[in-house]
Design a protein around this motif. Sequence first.
Motif, short mmCIF file in Angstrom:
data_model
loop_
_atom_site.label_atom_id
_atom_site.label_comp_id
_atom_site.label_asym_id
_atom_site.label_seq_id
_atom_site.Cartn_x
_atom_site.Cartn_y
_atom_site.Cartn_z
N UNK A 522 0.82 -1.20 0.00
CA UNK A 522 0.00 0.00 0.00
C UNK A 522 0.86 1.25 0.00
N UNK A 523 0.49 2.20 -0.87
CA UNK A 523 1.19 3.48 -0.96
C UNK A 523 0.68 4.41 0.14
N UNK A 524 1.60 5.08 0.82
CA UNK A 524 1.21 5.94 1.94
C UNK A 524 0.42 7.15 1.47
N UNK A 525 0.73 7.69 0.29
CA UNK A 525 0.08 8.93 -0.14
C UNK A 525 -1.38 8.72 -0.52
N UNK A 526 -1.75 7.49 -0.91
CA UNK A 526 -3.11 7.25 -1.40
C UNK A 526 -3.85 6.17 -0.64
N UNK A 527 -3.10 5.27 0.01
CA UNK A 527 -3.73 4.12 0.65
C UNK A 527 -4.10 3.03 -0.33
N UNK A 528 -3.79 3.24 -1.62
CA UNK A 528 -4.12 2.25 -2.65
C UNK A 528 -3.07 1.15 -2.70
N UNK A 529 -3.46 0.05 -3.35
CA UNK A 529 -2.57 -1.10 -3.51
C UNK A 529 -1.77 -1.00 -4.80
N UNK A 530 -0.53 -1.48 -4.75
CA UNK A 530 0.23 -1.71 -5.97
C UNK A 530 -0.35 -2.95 -6.64
N UNK A 531 -0.70 -2.85 -7.92
CA UNK A 531 -1.43 -3.94 -8.57
C UNK A 531 -1.06 -4.04 -10.05
N UNK A 532 -1.30 -5.23 -10.61
CA UNK A 532 -1.19 -5.41 -12.06
C UNK A 532 -2.51 -4.96 -12.67
N UNK A 533 -2.46 -4.02 -13.58
CA UNK A 533 -3.67 -3.49 -14.19
C UNK A 533 -4.50 -4.61 -14.80
N UNK A 534 -5.78 -4.63 -14.48
CA UNK A 534 -6.68 -5.61 -15.07
C UNK A 534 -6.40 -7.03 -14.65
N UNK A 535 -5.62 -7.23 -13.58
CA UNK A 535 -5.24 -8.59 -13.13
C UNK A 535 -4.58 -9.39 -14.25
N UNK A 536 -3.88 -8.69 -15.13
CA UNK A 536 -3.23 -9.35 -16.27
C UNK A 536 -2.17 -10.34 -15.80
N UNK A 537 -1.98 -11.38 -16.58
CA UNK A 537 -0.91 -12.35 -16.31
C UNK A 537 0.19 -12.27 -17.35
N UNK A 538 0.10 -11.27 -18.23
CA UNK A 538 1.11 -11.12 -19.29
C UNK A 538 2.42 -10.62 -18.72
N UNK A 539 3.51 -11.09 -19.27
CA UNK A 539 4.81 -10.64 -18.81
C UNK A 539 5.37 -9.59 -19.77
#
Length: 609
Positions: A522-539
């Motif tokens: 979680x980022x302190x400035x926003x409280x949001x999670x670091x995430x892969x956009x769209x739950x993608x599994x592409x590398x």
Amino acid sequence: MKVRAIPGKLAMAAGTVLALAVPTLGPVPGAAAAESLSVNLASVTGPATGVGEGFLYGVSQDGTQPADQYLQPLGANAFRGGGHVSGGWIGDGYQNGSGTQADVNTVIAQARRLTQPPYHVQYQVLVSDIFGADAGQPSNTMYPCSNGNCSNWVTFLDTVIGELQATGLKFSYDIWNEPELSIFWGPGVNTTQYFQMWDTAYREIRRLAPGALIVGPSFAFTPQRDNGEWQTWLAHVKTASTVPDEITNHDEGDVDDPVTVAQAIDSDLAAAGLPRIPLSANEYQPADRQTAGVTAWYLARFAQSGYTNAMRGNWVCCLAPNLTGVLTQVNGSWQPNGNWWAMRAYADMTGSDVSTSGEVGSTAISAAEDSSAKRAVAIIGDSNGYTGPVSVTYSGLGSVPWLASNGSVNVTVDRIPDQYPLSSPQVVYDQNVSASSGSITVPFTFQASHDAFAVYLTPASGSGGGFPSGYHRLVVANDGLCLDVYGNTAAAGAAIDQWSCNGQANQQFQFVPVSGGYGELQAQNSGDDMAVAGNSTAQGTPDIVQEPVSGASGSLWKPVQQSDGSWQFQNSGSGLCLDVYGAGSNLGQQLDQWPCKNAPGTNQDFTPR
């Protein structure tokens, strides 16, 4: 205040390879540290207020520079300026003209930024600078109240104060700067003309701006250097009922100790039959001691001084956006130097100040503990170029169970070398340490004569070597840059990139365990999670963003510690690892996910700091 560059700057310290002198923390048999410092976490002395995080000029004429990434992390709380664009009222022929307006407009532009969220500085207006008495005025200057005639001075005050007050911005007014120096006030301090000028200004400002603070006398000399000057001035303003709301002075001697100077001013106030009045050191730190170590020394002393605020003097004055020299210009851009990092570490001293040994020899320490941030932070600096060993003994750990809840704490020691520029402090120690006895001793070494240090105590990682709790910078192993929410925004979908480490909240992340070893970053400035956009599994696609907490597999990561103590993060949805795309060192590069390398020192390894 000086308005010219000072030649002969102290030589910049060269970078060195770092090694902690001892491998473990605790008493070292047979080793006597030259400087033995202490912190008592059980003895709270008052709120941490960031005294010293202020500046004399050092912001651009339009108020837009330096960038927020260099100003906001310092928690600035005081600023002093008076335009300094032209010759002011004097240059305009003692009337309102283009020069006066340029100065007034500069003050307004700077105050619109600095006095409103996210900033909250006290803006002290240098009235005498707008008048034009900034050490550049002609030798035949007609100073206010010459021959007892104050009419032009009143016209000036009505014009300038009236215009500033009409903005609705909050200003404090500093009537005259360093009046005992003839380059600023020719007729002499504490003369009849000086007191006519002072009393007239005080009463006119009080009439025009009844709610504004009036500050002064902004003497260059402390009571220790010229006590008679102070006693004469205090006796007059008491009799004339023109005592300012804040007493201002300059701590720019070699070296004026804020603790003893504040005590001397308080003593003079009492001797004059005046109550204690808030103190502001609206210039500090002499020209020949502009180093990281001395900056840290001043900050450590200000934290224990009783001053309300303090502002660094400016020796390369005035409108270059260098924050009084804590930023260095490199190839046309401004970058932090060691002084900036000392102030940045000091800004982490939040919560409550605690008792320390103060100054031992020429080395000073201050510390604060913050239960909400779950950390205790100390700043250490030396005023006299000390090199050699130091130890800091922390006691009272039993009184802060939120810090040492499992019988140990994590200790991080940052060395801040006096380098220009300096991309980040150098971590010389980062390890969990047993606190079962209620105290620990932290040894380190001043390797160069102008080093500063910051010591951070945070909760130790759980049993089994789990990822450390609390917010941390995540430093990329192969290039030394920090993970960063691009643009310091709280907007969902903002890219997670790499950027020069600056300590802002968009570069602070905490690991929140969920299940099975996976958790959220979680980022302190926003409280949001670091995430892969769209739950993608592409590398190999730069698609790492921040998203609101959802529990989705693309936002869950498993920290895996490497042999050098760094960490890689494996995504729950794809099984791939967080990765700096292309393994490049370019600023602003968005991250991707890639097959895990399971090796230290790569673009997939991140060190919490």
